[in-house]
Scaffold this motif. Structure first.
Motif, mmCIF file in Angstrom:
data_model
loop_
_atom_site.group_PDB
_atom_site.id
_atom_site.type_symbol
_atom_site.label_atom_id
_atom_site.label_comp_id
_atom_site.label_asym_id
_atom_site.label_seq_id
_atom_site.Cartn_x
_atom_site.Cartn_y
_atom_site.Cartn_z
ATOM 1 N N PRO A 41 -67.483 29.588 51.746
ATOM 2 C CA PRO A 41 -66.983 30.942 51.983
ATOM 3 C C PRO A 41 -67.265 31.809 50.765
ATOM 4 C CG PRO A 41 -65.173 29.496 51.383
ATOM 5 C CD PRO A 41 -66.390 28.617 51.497
ATOM 6 N N GLY A 42 -67.396 33.094 50.991
ATOM 7 C CA GLY A 42 -67.683 34.015 49.895
ATOM 8 C C GLY A 42 -68.690 35.059 50.307
ATOM 9 N N GLY A 43 -69.468 35.513 49.331
ATOM 10 C CA GLY A 43 -70.527 36.478 49.605
ATOM 11 C C GLY A 43 -70.088 37.921 49.583
ATOM 12 N N THR A 44 -68.793 38.150 49.754
ATOM 13 C CA THR A 44 -68.218 39.495 49.704
ATOM 14 C C THR A 44 -66.888 39.383 48.958
ATOM 15 O OG1 THR A 44 -66.951 39.225 51.748
ATOM 16 C CG2 THR A 44 -69.214 40.072 51.963
ATOM 17 N N GLU A 45 -66.316 40.531 48.601
ATOM 18 C CA GLU A 45 -65.014 40.502 47.926
ATOM 19 C C GLU A 45 -63.966 39.840 48.817
ATOM 20 O OE1 GLU A 45 -61.799 43.601 45.865
ATOM 21 O OE2 GLU A 45 -63.787 44.317 46.479
ATOM 22 N N PHE A 46 -64.004 40.181 50.096
ATOM 23 C CA PHE A 46 -63.087 39.571 51.051
ATOM 24 C C PHE A 46 -63.335 38.065 51.142
ATOM 25 C CE2 PHE A 46 -62.779 38.175 55.586
ATOM 26 C CZ PHE A 46 -61.399 38.038 55.636
ATOM 27 N N GLY A 47 -64.613 37.689 51.247
ATOM 28 C CA GLY A 47 -64.972 36.286 51.373
ATOM 29 C C GLY A 47 -64.558 35.458 50.170
ATOM 30 N N SER A 49 -62.017 36.071 48.232
ATOM 31 C CA SER A 49 -60.562 35.893 48.272
ATOM 32 C C SER A 49 -60.199 34.781 49.253
ATOM 33 C CB SER A 49 -59.859 37.205 48.652
ATOM 34 O OG SER A 49 -60.179 37.597 49.971
ATOM 35 N N VAL A 50 -60.938 34.708 50.375
ATOM 36 C CA VAL A 50 -60.726 33.628 51.341
ATOM 37 C C VAL A 50 -61.113 32.290 50.726
ATOM 38 C CG1 VAL A 50 -61.487 32.677 53.558
ATOM 39 C CG2 VAL A 50 -61.016 35.125 53.354
ATOM 40 N N ARG A 51 -62.197 32.282 49.940
ATOM 41 C CA ARG A 51 -62.653 31.060 49.278
ATOM 42 C C ARG A 51 -61.552 30.460 48.396
ATOM 43 N NH1 ARG A 51 -67.748 29.084 48.163
ATOM 44 N NH2 ARG A 51 -67.843 27.589 46.432
ATOM 45 N N ASN A 52 -60.878 31.333 47.658
ATOM 46 C CA ASN A 52 -59.815 30.866 46.778
ATOM 47 C C ASN A 52 -58.696 30.160 47.554
ATOM 48 O OD1 ASN A 52 -61.090 31.861 44.481
ATOM 49 N ND2 ASN A 52 -60.054 33.847 44.603
ATOM 50 N N ILE A 53 -58.429 30.662 48.744
ATOM 51 C CA ILE A 53 -57.403 30.044 49.594
ATOM 52 C C ILE A 53 -57.888 28.701 50.131
ATOM 53 C CG2 ILE A 53 -56.108 30.274 51.761
ATOM 54 C CD1 ILE A 53 -56.245 33.345 51.331
ATOM 55 N N LEU A 54 -59.112 28.684 50.649
ATOM 56 C CA LEU A 54 -59.622 27.497 51.324
ATOM 57 C C LEU A 54 -59.880 26.327 50.383
ATOM 58 C CD1 LEU A 54 -62.046 29.248 53.820
ATOM 59 C CD2 LEU A 54 -60.093 27.828 54.437
ATOM 60 N N LEU A 55 -60.332 26.605 49.159
ATOM 61 C CA LEU A 55 -60.679 25.524 48.238
ATOM 62 C C LEU A 55 -59.550 25.149 47.295
ATOM 63 C CD1 LEU A 55 -64.392 26.400 47.369
ATOM 64 C CD2 LEU A 55 -63.472 25.060 49.270
ATOM 65 N N ASP A 56 -58.403 25.800 47.448
ATOM 66 C CA ASP A 56 -57.238 25.490 46.623
ATOM 67 C C ASP A 56 -56.852 24.019 46.818
ATOM 68 O OD1 ASP A 56 -54.789 25.232 45.388
ATOM 69 O OD2 ASP A 56 -53.911 27.015 46.302
ATOM 70 N N SER A 57 -56.851 23.259 45.740
ATOM 71 C CA SER A 57 -56.560 21.822 45.847
ATOM 72 C C SER A 57 -55.133 21.551 46.329
ATOM 73 C CB SER A 57 -56.786 21.138 44.493
ATOM 74 O OG SER A 57 -55.956 21.705 43.493
ATOM 75 N N ASN A 58 -54.261 22.558 46.271
ATOM 76 C CA ASN A 58 -52.884 22.399 46.746
ATOM 77 C C ASN A 58 -52.678 22.912 48.170
ATOM 78 O OD1 ASN A 58 -51.867 21.337 44.242
ATOM 79 N ND2 ASN A 58 -51.966 23.422 43.406
ATOM 80 N N SER A 59 -53.774 23.324 48.808
ATOM 81 C CA SER A 59 -53.675 23.892 50.155
ATOM 82 C C SER A 59 -53.214 22.851 51.168
ATOM 83 C CB SER A 59 -55.037 24.445 50.590
ATOM 84 O OG SER A 59 -55.015 24.786 51.963
ATOM 85 N N SER A 60 -52.342 23.280 52.078
ATOM 86 C CA SER A 60 -51.874 22.393 53.148
ATOM 87 C C SER A 60 -52.286 22.931 54.519
ATOM 88 C CB SER A 60 -50.347 22.247 53.076
ATOM 89 O OG SER A 60 -49.718 23.524 53.211
ATOM 90 N N LEU A 61 -53.291 23.817 54.541
ATOM 91 C CA LEU A 61 -53.752 24.383 55.816
ATOM 92 C C LEU A 61 -54.316 23.294 56.713
ATOM 93 C CD1 LEU A 61 -55.645 27.603 54.670
ATOM 94 C CD2 LEU A 61 -53.530 27.525 55.992
ATOM 95 N N ASP A 62 -54.046 23.387 58.011
ATOM 96 C CA ASP A 62 -54.625 22.453 58.970
ATOM 97 C C ASP A 62 -56.081 22.865 59.248
ATOM 98 O OD1 ASP A 62 -54.709 24.036 61.807
ATOM 99 O OD2 ASP A 62 -53.012 24.672 60.575
ATOM 100 N N PRO A 63 -56.919 21.960 59.780
ATOM 101 C CA PRO A 63 -58.338 22.250 59.986
ATOM 102 C C PRO A 63 -58.629 23.463 60.871
ATOM 103 C CG PRO A 63 -57.961 19.895 60.126
ATOM 104 C CD PRO A 63 -56.614 20.538 60.050
ATOM 105 N N THR A 64 -57.828 23.680 61.899
ATOM 106 C CA THR A 64 -58.068 24.832 62.779
ATOM 107 C C THR A 64 -57.828 26.143 62.031
ATOM 108 O OG1 THR A 64 -57.389 23.527 64.710
ATOM 109 C CG2 THR A 64 -57.494 25.925 64.975
ATOM 110 N N SER A 65 -56.755 26.206 61.260
ATOM 111 C CA SER A 65 -56.476 27.407 60.466
ATOM 112 C C SER A 65 -57.584 27.634 59.445
ATOM 113 C CB SER A 65 -55.121 27.263 59.756
ATOM 114 O OG SER A 65 -54.071 27.135 60.682
#
Length: 208
Positions: A41-47, A49-65
């Motif tokens: 994820p990335g490529g844009t300012e929005f992307g 910011s999403v990258r930071n969420i998705l690659l956070d080692s403490n993230s507990s997001l499920d795969p669909t989210s």
């Protein structure tokens, strides 16, 4: 003006994507090709910011989210960066694309929702792809490379078991895709980059 070429790099953790993408971009520039490099994820300012969420080692997001966030970032990057550059006749190199979501959040997780999402959107994203460079390497080589890194993201921290699943999933996804060339990055760097150069040359000369 003719449309540019869209090149996607895909592969497991630790297969050297960053190194070889840099080589490919520099080679195209030396060949007087106007190209840009983007990433997912990335490529844009929005992307990003999403990258930071998705690659956070403490993230507990499920795969669909995770997949939905990936697609939100991807659509924005595709419409505003990638297609715009292609329509200007530029080459675009993308570090991962929609196949990564299918592999990481779909197949390796046995997630039918993500697999179905990919099947619906595949033609939209893949239509303009000219070449997919699938970087591959033995599991142990990938694992050793990851362990040398000072920091690891959420996916890199999951160890050999995930690497095995990812490798198998990529082989399944790409086995009948005529746009894919698989390159073993366990070989010495010069040999790998000669292979990349060979396929870029074919693209530059519009060879089948």
């Amino acid at each position: 003006m003719s449309i540019g070429k869209f090149i996607v790099f895909e592969g497991n953790e630790g297969t050297g994507k960053s190194t070889h993408i840099l080589f490919a971009a520099e080679y195209l520039q030396k060949s007087n090709i106007d190209c840009i490099v983007t990433r997912e994820p990335g490529g844009t300012e929005f992307g990003e910011s999403v990258r930071n969420i998705l690659l956070d080692s403490n993230s507990s997001l499920d795969p669909t989210s995770e997949a939905i966030l990936f697609y939100a970032s991807r659509v924005y990057n595709y419409k505003n960066i990638i297609l715009k550059a292609l329509n200007e006749g530029k080459y675009v190199i993308c570090d991962r694309f929609h196949y990564s979501t299918l592999v990481y959040q779909g197949i390796t997780q046995g997630n039918k929702e993500v697999i179905a999402m990919h099947n619906v959107l595949d033609s939209y994203f893949s239509n303009n792809i000219s070449l997919i460079i699938h970087l591959d390497a033995p599991i142990e080589a990938c694992y050793q490379r990851i362990n040398k890194r000072k920091t690891s993201d959420k996916f890199e921290k999951q160890g050999r078991e995930l690497l095995i699943k990812i490798k198998s999933a990529y082989n399944e996804v790409f086995k009948e895709n005529s746009k894919v060339v698989s390159i073993d990055t366990d070989n010495d760097k010069k040999s790998v980059q000669n292979k990349i150069k060979e396929h870029l040359d074919k693209l530059l000369n519009d060879k089948p």
